[in-house]
Design a protein around this motif. Structure first.
Motif, PDB file in Angstrom:
ATOM      1  N   LEU A 271      -7.312   7.041   3.797  1.00  0.00           N
ATOM      2  CA  LEU A 271      -6.951   5.615   3.794  1.00  0.00           C
ATOM      3  C   LEU A 271      -5.508   5.430   4.250  1.00  0.00           C
ATOM      4  CD1 LEU A 271      -8.454   4.365   0.386  1.00  0.00           C
ATOM      5  CD2 LEU A 271      -9.418   4.016   2.671  1.00  0.00           C
ATOM      6  N   VAL A 272      -4.640   6.363   3.872  1.00  0.00           N
ATOM      7  CA  VAL A 272      -3.222   6.246   4.235  1.00  0.00           C
ATOM      8  C   VAL A 272      -3.052   6.508   5.731  1.00  0.00           C
ATOM      9  CG1 VAL A 272      -0.881   7.052   3.792  1.00  0.00           C
ATOM     10  CG2 VAL A 272      -2.529   6.962   1.918  1.00  0.00           C
ATOM     11  N   GLN A 275      -4.484   3.728   7.583  1.00  0.00           N
ATOM     12  CA  GLN A 275      -4.088   2.400   7.103  1.00  0.00           C
ATOM     13  C   GLN A 275      -5.355   1.554   6.885  1.00  0.00           C
ATOM     14  OE1 GLN A 275      -0.305   0.893   8.830  1.00  0.00           O
ATOM     15  NE2 GLN A 275      -0.539   2.534  10.323  1.00  0.00           N
ATOM     16  N   ALA A 276      -6.311   2.184   6.227  1.00  0.00           N
ATOM     17  CA  ALA A 276      -7.618   1.555   6.056  1.00  0.00           C
ATOM     18  C   ALA A 276      -7.732   0.902   4.679  1.00  0.00           C
ATOM     19  CB  ALA A 276      -8.724   2.586   6.241  1.00  0.00           C
ATOM     20  N   MET A 278     -10.367  -0.533   1.544  1.00  0.00           N
ATOM     21  CA  MET A 278     -11.649  -0.350   0.873  1.00  0.00           C
ATOM     22  C   MET A 278     -11.704  -1.456  -0.175  1.00  0.00           C
ATOM     23  SD  MET A 278     -12.621   3.335  -0.614  1.00  0.00           S
ATOM     24  CE  MET A 278     -14.038   3.437  -1.680  1.00  0.00           C
TER      25      MET A 278
ATOM     26  N   PHE B 245     -10.056  -8.645  -9.150  1.00  0.00           N
ATOM     27  CA  PHE B 245      -9.328  -8.874  -7.892  1.00  0.00           C
ATOM     28  C   PHE B 245      -8.016  -8.097  -7.824  1.00  0.00           C
ATOM     29  CE2 PHE B 245     -12.031 -12.571  -8.700  1.00  0.00           C
ATOM     30  CZ  PHE B 245     -12.822 -12.551  -7.557  1.00  0.00           C
ATOM     31  N   VAL B 250      -2.217   2.290  -1.509  1.00  0.00           N
ATOM     32  CA  VAL B 250      -2.188   3.749  -1.470  1.00  0.00           C
ATOM     33  C   VAL B 250      -1.080   4.173  -0.512  1.00  0.00           C
ATOM     34  CG1 VAL B 250      -3.517   5.850  -1.231  1.00  0.00           C
ATOM     35  CG2 VAL B 250      -4.680   3.728  -1.808  1.00  0.00           C
ATOM     36  N   CYS B 251       0.011   4.623  -1.119  1.00  0.00           N
ATOM     37  CA  CYS B 251       1.201   4.986  -0.363  1.00  0.00           C
ATOM     38  C   CYS B 251       1.170   6.471  -0.029  1.00  0.00           C
ATOM     39  CB  CYS B 251       2.415   4.656  -1.222  1.00  0.00           C
ATOM     40  SG  CYS B 251       3.964   5.049  -0.465  1.00  0.00           S
ATOM     41  N   GLY B 252       0.703   7.254  -0.976  1.00  0.00           N
ATOM     42  CA  GLY B 252       0.629   8.705  -0.798  1.00  0.00           C
ATOM     43  C   GLY B 252      -0.100   9.278  -1.990  1.00  0.00           C
ATOM     44  N   MET B 253      -0.353  10.579  -1.935  1.00  0.00           N
ATOM     45  CA  MET B 253      -1.096  11.239  -3.023  1.00  0.00           C
ATOM     46  C   MET B 253      -0.454  12.582  -3.302  1.00  0.00           C
ATOM     47  SD  MET B 253      -5.055  10.221  -2.283  1.00  0.00           S
ATOM     48  CE  MET B 253      -5.570   8.505  -2.562  1.00  0.00           C
ATOM     49  N   LEU B 268     -14.708   5.049  -8.359  1.00  0.00           N
ATOM     50  CA  LEU B 268     -14.594   4.027  -7.310  1.00  0.00           C
ATOM     51  C   LEU B 268     -15.558   2.867  -7.509  1.00  0.00           C
ATOM     52  CD1 LEU B 268     -14.141   6.373  -4.240  1.00  0.00           C
ATOM     53  CD2 LEU B 268     -12.450   4.762  -5.147  1.00  0.00           C
ATOM     54  N   LEU B 271     -14.365  -0.549  -8.291  1.00  0.00           N
ATOM     55  CA  LEU B 271     -13.916  -1.505  -7.268  1.00  0.00           C
ATOM     56  C   LEU B 271     -14.910  -2.662  -7.150  1.00  0.00           C
ATOM     57  CD1 LEU B 271     -12.792   0.880  -4.346  1.00  0.00           C
ATOM     58  CD2 LEU B 271     -11.306  -0.341  -5.958  1.00  0.00           C
ATOM     59  N   ALA B 276     -12.116  -5.304  -6.582  1.00  0.00           N
ATOM     60  CA  ALA B 276     -10.756  -4.840  -6.344  1.00  0.00           C
ATOM     61  C   ALA B 276     -10.633  -4.228  -4.951  1.00  0.00           C
ATOM     62  CB  ALA B 276     -10.355  -3.825  -7.406  1.00  0.00           C
ATOM     63  N   ARG B 277      -9.403  -4.176  -4.487  1.00  0.00           N
ATOM     64  CA  ARG B 277      -9.101  -3.698  -3.141  1.00  0.00           C
ATOM     65  C   ARG B 277      -8.163  -2.509  -3.216  1.00  0.00           C
ATOM     66  NH1 ARG B 277      -4.698  -5.672  -0.141  1.00  0.00           N
ATOM     67  NH2 ARG B 277      -4.545  -7.627  -1.299  1.00  0.00           N
ATOM     68  N   MET B 278      -8.403  -1.544  -2.343  1.00  0.00           N
ATOM     69  CA  MET B 278      -7.589  -0.339  -2.269  1.00  0.00           C
ATOM     70  C   MET B 278      -7.213  -0.203  -0.809  1.00  0.00           C
ATOM     71  SD  MET B 278      -9.046   3.149  -3.884  1.00  0.00           S
ATOM     72  CE  MET B 278      -8.168   4.645  -3.489  1.00  0.00           C
ATOM     73  N   GLU B 279      -5.932  -0.095  -0.526  1.00  0.00           N
ATOM     74  CA  GLU B 279      -5.542  -0.136   0.885  1.00  0.00           C
ATOM     75  C   GLU B 279      -4.454   0.885   1.184  1.00  0.00           C
ATOM     76  OE1 GLU B 279      -5.178  -4.132   2.240  1.00  0.00           O
ATOM     77  OE2 GLU B 279      -4.368  -3.549   4.185  1.00  0.00           O
ATOM     78  N   GLY B 280      -4.692   1.697   2.199  1.00  0.00           N
ATOM     79  CA  GLY B 280      -3.682   2.635   2.665  1.00  0.00           C
ATOM     80  C   GLY B 280      -2.766   1.935   3.648  1.00  0.00           C
ATOM     81  N   PHE B 281      -1.533   2.381   3.713  1.00  0.00           N
ATOM     82  CA  PHE B 281      -0.596   1.714   4.621  1.00  0.00           C
ATOM     83  C   PHE B 281       0.512   2.673   5.003  1.00  0.00           C
ATOM     84  CE2 PHE B 281       3.185   1.131   2.050  1.00  0.00           C
ATOM     85  CZ  PHE B 281       2.690   1.460   0.799  1.00  0.00           C
ATOM     86  N   GLN B 282       1.245   2.317   6.034  1.00  0.00           N
ATOM     87  CA  GLN B 282       2.395   3.108   6.466  1.00  0.00           C
ATOM     88  C   GLN B 282       3.539   2.166   6.791  1.00  0.00           C
ATOM     89  OE1 GLN B 282       1.143   5.645   9.663  1.00  0.00           O
ATOM     90  NE2 GLN B 282      -0.376   6.703   8.394  1.00  0.00           N
TER      91      GLN B 282
END
Lengths: 342, 342
Positions: A271-272, A275-276, A278, B245, B250-253, B268, B271, B276-282
């Motif tokens: 996901l990271v 940048q996805a 869920m 909601f 998700v920044c890192g693990m 999961l 969710l 709920a929402r889970m989102e990876g980003f950079q």
């Protein structure tokens, strides 16, 4: 049973005891009680005759020992289509057709009829209001159009793709101009996906030893949108194949409902990198869009642009097996129980 | 080494071989080469003197045998603060201070200086441009304000909360009027969270046998926002405690970087129930907002409304241990390596 003039036999499907894994036919039994075909004096609800009952995966969760579930000894509750037989509520009158939450029995007293939707269009099969025109339809609509933020030309994957919701998501995606692949559990279902619902490609997950390889074959450029009905290993493989800024709408995880401890999903770190997003969702959150949805989908149905496959079990006695069969993939298309024609 | 007038010794930190788990000090060694303090004839880039190097968790991934990573025998690459010593690029001149991607060495030739940010505000420590005013700052800003959609009064949980990013997220959330709890791995870090960064509550995850119980104690009404820096078991426990909601950025693990097969996340399905929402980003996705962020955060720093704790290792020789220490939680605050003062 001593019956008065308005008293009739009311067949019911009763939950015997809390379910631990997936519901089985033997977790329910059919019972007969008496019902008076008149709402009690001062009762503000309605008495309905149930016509079609809906078998939905979420019902498995309601049969477990959890808050808000069905109590052992009570009838199963779920979505259905019914006709008002007697009304104590000013908004409903005898003969009104409705869909919404009802009980698994021939006749039901419903004490909060405000939650029922009145059926106004009857040029389509009434059973459709348990599926494409009911909760599963709103699940597909809210989940695909609202959660997945789809765009023309994107790569869409749907699991449990011939089911009540999946077959709609795939057809919505095709109508939008997406490339659509579905997975299902039999050759017959895979054929339906390709030949009846117009998916670009489909595969039988039971014949794929490696889901990651199957997805890479179908999506050499990756997946923009995954409409997830199954969770587990398929979700894990999809995570490895997402495109940047991909979306996963988590509708349900039917592969996990039988496990007391769900399988672990290992690839969330993707996901990271991608940048996805869920996102879990429920149809009820989109019910304010129902009139808009109904207009769109009725038009598609009438023009033959969308088809809907149902698996209709006859009679309330067949309901326990029909519900249990959902969790082993016995149904082909939307699983409905026909209690009465009208 | 035979050196000309402009030639000086250039100490470098070299990757010995691909790393399999987390990087260790012994995966790197210090090497000395010669460098001419002048850009080559016709070179369109800049020659910089590195002042501060940033140790960031993502760098562990770049040391593995994967596309786009650092090659064995090459110097480590990462974010840093540097001063332009010679320029072949019209936008840069000697003496300019910059932050961006550089190499772990005393002097670096940078061939695409367009990717560097010029430093205009020097009333704050220059090292801040590896942290609060650099990539980790943009990570906290983009992740919290853009991904988490925060609102005043909401319940916010941050893991690795005293780290480069976590300490900022917590302070941003407090400034917005949220209830904020952080987890960290030592008593000292927990004290920092409560006493220096103003978190409402904090706990040492190493002393909690049951993360779910710890979260229920800190969040009796559940979690609206989880800023996830660690993944794994903590993420799994948070999923059980999300509010309707809720959002997980998700920044890192970092708890998983040492595992070749990451731990499975089992909850999961929550969710769906919580929508709920889970989102990876950079951070790079939010760099267009950098000027706006800089204005906001410089003002907070100057007013003393935000503090930033750094852990500064002295000298390039200390860099391998500093980077490795990040993965075992040795650093207290943002881990920086000071190569030169100016």
């Amino acid at each position: 049973m001593a019956m008065n003039d308005l008293e009739v036999r009311n067949k019911q499907v009763i939950l015997k005891d809390y379910v631990s894994g997936c519901p089985e036919e033997s977790d329910m039994h059919v019972n007969i009680v008496a019902v008076t075909l008149k709402v009690p004096e001062g009762f503000n609800g309605v008495l309905v005759k149930n016509l079609y009952l809906s078998c939905d995966p979420y019902m498995g969760g309601r049969m477990k020992n959890k808050p808000g579930g069905i109590k052992p000894g009570s009838s199963i509750r779920g979505h259905g289509v019914a006709k008002v037989v007697d009304s104590g509520h000013p908004d409903f009158k005898n003969g009104d057709l409705v869909w919404g939450i009802t009980n698994w029995e021939e006749y039901s007293l419903i004490d909060s009829p405000e939650s029922l939707h009145k059926i106004e269009h009857t040029d389509v099969p009434l059973s459709y209001y348990t599926g494409i025109l009911g909760m599963p339809g709103m699940t597909a609509y809210g989940g695909f159009y609202q959660v997945c933020s789809p765009e023309k030309g994107q790569y869409v994957f749907v699991s449990a793709a011939s089911g009540a919701v999946g077959q709609l998501v795939g057809q919505f995606a095709k109508l939008l101009g997406c490339y659509v692949v579905g997975s299902a559990g039999t050759k017959h279902k895979v054929d339906l996906l390709k030949n009846k619902f117009g998916f670009d490609h489909a595969f039988n997950y039971k014949e794929e030893p490696n889901f990651d390889a199957a997805l890479k074959r179908c999506f050499p450029d990756g997946i923009d949108i995954y409409f997830d009905n199954v969770g587990g290993k398929m979700l894990d493989a999809v995570l490895l194949n997402m495109r940047p800024f991909g979306r996963i709408a988590v509708c349900g995880m039917i592969s996990q409902y039988g496990n007391n401890q769900p399988e672990g999903v290992h690839n969330l770190m993707a996901l990271v990198g991608k940048q996805a997003r869920m996102e879990g969702f429920q149809a009820a959150n989109y019910y304010h869009l129902y009139p808009k949805y109904l207009e769109m989908v009725l038009s598609y149905i009438r023009q033959g642009k969308i088809v809907y496959v149902e698996d209709i079990a006859e009679g309330l006695e067949s309901a326990p097996a029909a519900l249990a069969g959902l969790f082993t993939g016995c149904n082909v298309g939307k699983q409905v129980v026909e209690v009465a024609r009208e």
